[in-house]
Design an enzyme around this catalytic site. Structure first.
Site, PDB file in Angstrom:
ATOM      1  N   TYR A 178       3.687   6.649   9.948  1.00  0.00           N
ATOM      2  CA  TYR A 178       2.867   5.515   9.532  1.00  0.00           C
ATOM      3  C   TYR A 178       3.716   4.394   8.931  1.00  0.00           C
ATOM      4  CZ  TYR A 178      -1.498   3.266   8.077  1.00  0.00           C
ATOM      5  OH  TYR A 178      -2.556   2.398   7.935  1.00  0.00           O
ATOM      6  N   LYS A 228       0.357   0.365  14.888  1.00  0.00           N
ATOM      7  CA  LYS A 228       1.696   0.248  15.442  1.00  0.00           C
ATOM      8  C   LYS A 228       1.916  -0.952  16.357  1.00  0.00           C
ATOM      9  CE  LYS A 228       3.709   3.496  13.405  1.00  0.00           C
ATOM     10  NZ  LYS A 228       3.198   2.857  12.180  1.00  0.00           N
ATOM     11  N   PRO A 269      -5.056   0.951  18.263  1.00  0.00           N
ATOM     12  CA  PRO A 269      -4.781   0.439  16.916  1.00  0.00           C
ATOM     13  C   PRO A 269      -4.860   1.491  15.820  1.00  0.00           C
ATOM     14  CG  PRO A 269      -6.980  -0.196  17.616  1.00  0.00           C
ATOM     15  CD  PRO A 269      -6.337   0.442  18.809  1.00  0.00           C
ATOM     16  N   TYR A 325      -9.617   6.035   6.900  1.00  0.00           N
ATOM     17  CA  TYR A 325      -9.876   6.447   8.270  1.00  0.00           C
ATOM     18  C   TYR A 325     -10.877   7.595   8.224  1.00  0.00           C
ATOM     19  CZ  TYR A 325      -5.583   3.927   9.637  1.00  0.00           C
ATOM     20  OH  TYR A 325      -4.628   2.974   9.855  1.00  0.00           O
ATOM     21  N   HIS A 354       0.844  -1.192   0.000  1.00  0.00           N
ATOM     22  CA  HIS A 354       0.000   0.000   0.000  1.00  0.00           C
ATOM     23  C   HIS A 354       0.882   1.245   0.000  1.00  0.00           C
ATOM     24  CE1 HIS A 354      -4.183  -1.597   1.366  1.00  0.00           C
ATOM     25  NE2 HIS A 354      -3.560  -2.459   0.581  1.00  0.00           N
TER      26      HIS A 354
END
Length: 393
Positions: free
Chosen positions: A384, A297, A293, A201, A72
């Site tokens: 990220y 991580k 979550p 998100y 991704h």
């Protein structure tokens, strides 16, 4: 029984450490209180940083991950209908993440250990760690009603938040930092095509939502719910309806629904234990820290602990570098607190919170500035994909 390294816990952390040590000729035995089938039944997220991917390659268990994992290059943040794509590759100079389920990671590591003849003792009950400050620590446990003893040089506590390893550190030495969030994630796993090829998100007045995936035919979705909610109160129909309400209309229209094959509510917490080393016992993964979550991580932070511990034990056995033992906790914690900060930030920014008026406005301004700034999006992307591993030296 005797071994060089006793590993407590056969989750991905313990299995990965065992595989890496075995490849270096360092003998190890894994003790697990549950059955192998139970360990494999745990449903967890699977967004892997490059550092984790590299460790899987070094352990020699990356073949299926390379074939089936999905690279991704970015993900999307939606704030009250405003959509911003975080282009990971562009913002980090080429880094990305791999989506590959934690269950599959565990399966690959289990199979490799079995093939290599490594010793894993499942359903080991009443595990107790002894003589941690001496040069001859050992572990006792019960198996099939028999009391057993495992002598070792070092102990790796990879047995999770509720395990015995962290509890073996005296209370006057151990310091714990914790925040419990006043909501949970209701997660649904379904054999339906994901609504998006990348994670979404979503921050909404009704609460947070996340669109994730395990493969091209299996999806994982979450919605924020009060901690007082029960899974039984959420039918599949109610879940899909609520998820659609929190997504942009064009995304909701594309959402393919179906029967859930797993449904659960997970509470969210931030937790860190210090120190992560006591005598010849080292904590790794959830035994030492928990993150919400939201920042993806948890598993990755465990992998960075394993990288540090594996490097340390290799230097101890290959070079006699026992002086590095005392550096383990400090080295791990530098990266852990940065990951905790990012996970806390993502959670605070994207969830519906009961804050006073000024704090609500400040959060809105923070999120608006960060998403509207190249430097802000770059900060999100760098965290990220994963910060660099710290060296013991």
């Amino acid at each position: 029984m005797k071994t060089q390294v006793a590993i407590i816990g056969a989750g991905p952390s313990g299995l990965l450490l065992g595989q890496l040590l075995t490849n270096q000729g360092i003998d190890n035995v894994i003790l697990e209180r549950q059955s192998g089938d139970y360990v494999l039944s745990r449903i967890r997220a699977g967004v892997l940083e490059q550092g984790f991917v590299d460790l899987m390659h070094e352990a020699g268990v990356a073949e299926r991950m390379d074939a089936e994992g999905q690279v991704h290059d970015g993900f999307e943040i939606v704030v009250d209908g405003r959509r911003e794509r975080i282009d990971l590759k562009e913002l980090t100079g080429g880094d990305a993440v791999v989506v590959y389920g934690q269950t599959e990671v565990t399966r690959d590591l289990m199979q490799a250990r079995e093939k290599g003849g490594g010793t894993t003792i499942y359903e080991a009950s009443d595990v107790v760690l002894h003589n941690l400050k001496s040069e001859s620590p050992f572990v006792t446990f019960e198996k099939n009603g028999e009391l057993c003893k495992l002598a070792c040089d070092y102990i790796a506590g990879c047995d999770g938040f509720h395990g015995v390893s962290r509890k073996s550190i005296p209370a006057d030495i151990l310091k714990e930092y914790e925040r419990i969030y006043p909501f949970g994630w209701l997660g649904v796993l379904a054999d339906t095509p994901p609504v998006s090829e990348e994670l979404i998100y979503a921050k909404h007045e009704r609460g947070f939502a996340l669109c994730s995936l395990r493969s091209s035919s299996r999806s994982r979705y979450y919605v924020q719910v009060p901690l007082t909610d029960k899974v039984e109160e959420w039918s599949d129909e109610r879940f899909w309806s609520e998820l659609k309400a929190r997504l942009p209309s064009d995304v909701a229209e594309k959402l393919v629904t179906g029967p859930s094959i797993e449904k659960s509510i997970a509470p969210l917490r931030s937790f860190v234990a210090e120190p992560m080393q006591y005598g010849r016992m080292f904590l790794a993964g959830d035994a030492a820290h928990i993150v919400p979550p939201t920042g993806a991580k948890g598993l990755n932070l465990a992998a960075s602990d394993i990288h540090t511990l594996y490097s340390l034990l290799t230097k101890v056995y290959k070079e006699g570098r026992t002086d590095l033992i005392e550096k383990y906790s400090e080295t791990c914690l530098k990266r852990i607190w940065k990951a905790e900060r990012f996970s806390w930030w993502m959670t605070t920014m994207l969830h519906k919170l009961d804050k006073d008026a000024i704090e609500t406005k400040l959060i809105e301004a923070e999120l608006d500035y960060t998403l509207g700034s190249h430097a802000g999006r770059q900060t999100i992307a760098e965290n990220y994909v994963g910060l660099p591993y710290d060296s013991l030296m």
